[in-house]
Design an enzyme around this catalytic site. Sequence first.
Site, PDB file in Angstrom:
ATOM      1  N   HIS A  97       3.336  -2.531 -11.568  1.00 63.95           N
ATOM      2  CA  HIS A  97       4.481  -3.310 -12.028  1.00 63.95           C
ATOM      3  C   HIS A  97       4.362  -3.688 -13.498  1.00 63.95           C
ATOM      4  O   HIS A  97       5.375  -3.960 -14.143  1.00 63.95           O
ATOM      5  CB  HIS A  97       4.648  -4.550 -11.152  1.00 63.95           C
ATOM      6  CG  HIS A  97       5.243  -4.257  -9.819  1.00 63.95           C
ATOM      7  ND1 HIS A  97       6.076  -5.125  -9.153  1.00 63.95           N
ATOM      8  CD2 HIS A  97       5.136  -3.167  -9.008  1.00 63.95           C
ATOM      9  CE1 HIS A  97       6.460  -4.582  -8.006  1.00 63.95           C
ATOM     10  NE2 HIS A  97       5.889  -3.399  -7.895  1.00 63.95           N
ATOM     11  N   HIS A 260       1.578   3.822  -1.599  1.00 63.65           N
ATOM     12  CA  HIS A 260       1.762   3.277  -0.261  1.00 63.65           C
ATOM     13  C   HIS A 260       0.720   3.782   0.722  1.00 63.65           C
ATOM     14  O   HIS A 260       0.833   3.521   1.921  1.00 63.65           O
ATOM     15  CB  HIS A 260       3.179   3.577   0.231  1.00 63.65           C
ATOM     16  CG  HIS A 260       4.227   2.827  -0.532  1.00 63.65           C
ATOM     17  ND1 HIS A 260       5.579   2.942  -0.288  1.00 63.65           N
ATOM     18  CD2 HIS A 260       4.114   1.933  -1.552  1.00 63.65           C
ATOM     19  CE1 HIS A 260       6.246   2.162  -1.128  1.00 63.65           C
ATOM     20  NE2 HIS A 260       5.375   1.550  -1.905  1.00 63.65           N
TER      21      HIS A 260
END
Length: 732
Positions: A97, A260
């Site tokens: 991020h 993920h």
Amino acid sequence: MDAKTDDNSAGKCPVAHGSAGRTNRDWWPNQLNVQILHQQSSLSDPMGEAFDYAEEFKSLDLDAVIKDLHALMTDSQEWWPADFGHYGPLFIRMAWHSAGTYRIADGRGGAGAGQQRFAPLNSWPDNVNLDKARRLLWPIKQKYGRKISWADLLILTGNVALESMGFKTFGFAGGRADVWEPEQDVYWGPEGKWLADERYSGDRDLQNPLGAVQMGLIYVNPEGPNGNPDPLAAARDIRDTFARMAMNDEETVALIAGGHTFGKTHGAGDASLVGVEPEGADIEQQGLGWASKFGTGKGGDAIGSGLEVIWTTTPTKWSNNFFDNLFGFDWELTKSPAGAHQWTPKGGAGAGTVPDAHNSAKRHAPSMLTTDLALRFDPSYATISKRFHENPDQFADAFARAWYKLTHRDMGPVARYLGPLVPKEELPWQDVIPVVDHVLIDEQDAEALKAEILASGLSVSQLVSTAWASASTFRGSDKRGGANGARIRLSPQKDWAVNQPAELAKVLDKLQAIAKDFNAAQTGSKKVSLADLIVLGGNAGIEKAAKAAGHSVDVPFWPGRMDASQEQTDIHSFAPLEPTVDGFRNYVSGKQRLTVEEALVDRAQLLTLTAPELTVLVGGLRVLGANAGQSKHGVFTKQPETLSNDFFVNLLDMGTEWKATSDAKDVFEGRDRKTGEVKWTGTRADLIFGSHSQLRALAEVYATADAKAKFAKDFVVAWTKVMNADRFDIAG
């Protein structure tokens, strides 16, 4: 009689929270904001002018930092317990991020300055609980201090997190210097509420330069567009947003699936029980936000995105299990405890195969996000996903390379990369420029070459325009563009309309011939590159124009630029650098989000210019004839190609009255107040220097009777700054 005082309306302390008086921007919200040209100054920097971060980083014991980071990964803290006993997934999200705000359209965002520490990013909904990740890192930052920036530490920690869970990363480069205040130049969108999406028009056409679907998200809504759990619609959003970060389909699949493979999302309970973000939190929270009243508010009770998803059977170990589960189950829509759309295997399949993050006695079925299922149901993504599933080595290599690109995309050329972990392999997205392989020209050579250039028949206008076109592509945001590489002679730049391709080709042909003749005449390994000669030609033109104005100036020149090849130039990657509006050259093409004057200031900020530098450059470029298409707009002089202050003198002449030529108010005529005769024409990029009070004050400096020499001197300084903006190999 004494005047009344009213504590509610009297002048207030300008730093008071919520009680300051109205600012100029409040009164005049459409006022041109030139303050973005004066951010990140020495006034906000505590390190001092002598501080050299690159030198500090070179003295860092990087192995020791990495060792400490490895230890931190499993050193779970009671105040914020690690999921699965390992902080790795949290730190991967933190690093992702930090870097993932980058967008290729203007090069802004990204990890390069450690902006995740500041508003608005530190309080974006998508960054929920990353405040805890940075606090976990504080003891390490405190230990190593100035030798490693927050910007570098955030990315290094993400790399170490991956390594600690069994993944081999591609490499790491340091060199990201911290800044000390929020960036004011980044346009994050028009919305006034978190997760709003006023940025779309037409058939889901996302406004440029934005790279996320909603205000406060990094990329896409994991539940699907606006919470609609449609994997194919989500795929469209994914493809658009990742492309705006310069990622292709393969890189996109690798990043999503790779990221993920680890960890979980957090949606243990009612999201309304979560408190405000860090910037809105009370002072005793000390910069932390999102305090939750659900249970303990942490560990198994943590609420973040509202989704409660664990993708794999080994969430703290690298594996191919994400694809095993993606293709191994049929999925049905369900909701998290917080009410968010997510997916679970049909018929109770997979039950008990996934560990709980905080209770070893519990087991779960795997789960997926709507955006994960996009990798299975979108045809292109599915083909890539199946290949990665069948070829784990290809998946690992693709993820390693895509992660490296994600976390280094805004660092600029490899010359800026620091440390022993920098890979040797050159990658297309790095805008490779060859290393200098010859003896550079000396001052005597430069003078001889300037004389030859001026004798070639090329005009001041041609020389200045070409040098400016070459150098002014530089973006301080992601350190791309600039004169080094001479990419102005290559696709796509040679064909950009703003560069007047036919005229440019004539200039380049003559300069290339001069370079060829010079190099052929040398007996040793001395050479001049076209990149250097383009800049030298611009300098020669300025010196000639200054002489015509009665000034003797020497424009500084540092050789050492090299010529990149077409093979080293990714045409698709360079396309976003094309100016569709350029106030420095009075060029506009098509409909723009910004006004011409806003775009001018925006371009100046990307060039790292101050307001005085912007002002003096526009005034000089106009009289030197640098306008695109040789337009006469803003050429407020009877002596073109002369480095005079005529632009300012004539713009501020009260004998001239300006009126728009159309309702669009994009072109104006300056008429003699007495005779009505048209004296000049100009655009918004010209008249703003007489209209905007701050820019007018600067224009007045250069319009005074005693400012002629100062104008020439200041123009040369600002010009040289732009010519050398991408010269990371020279000091200053």
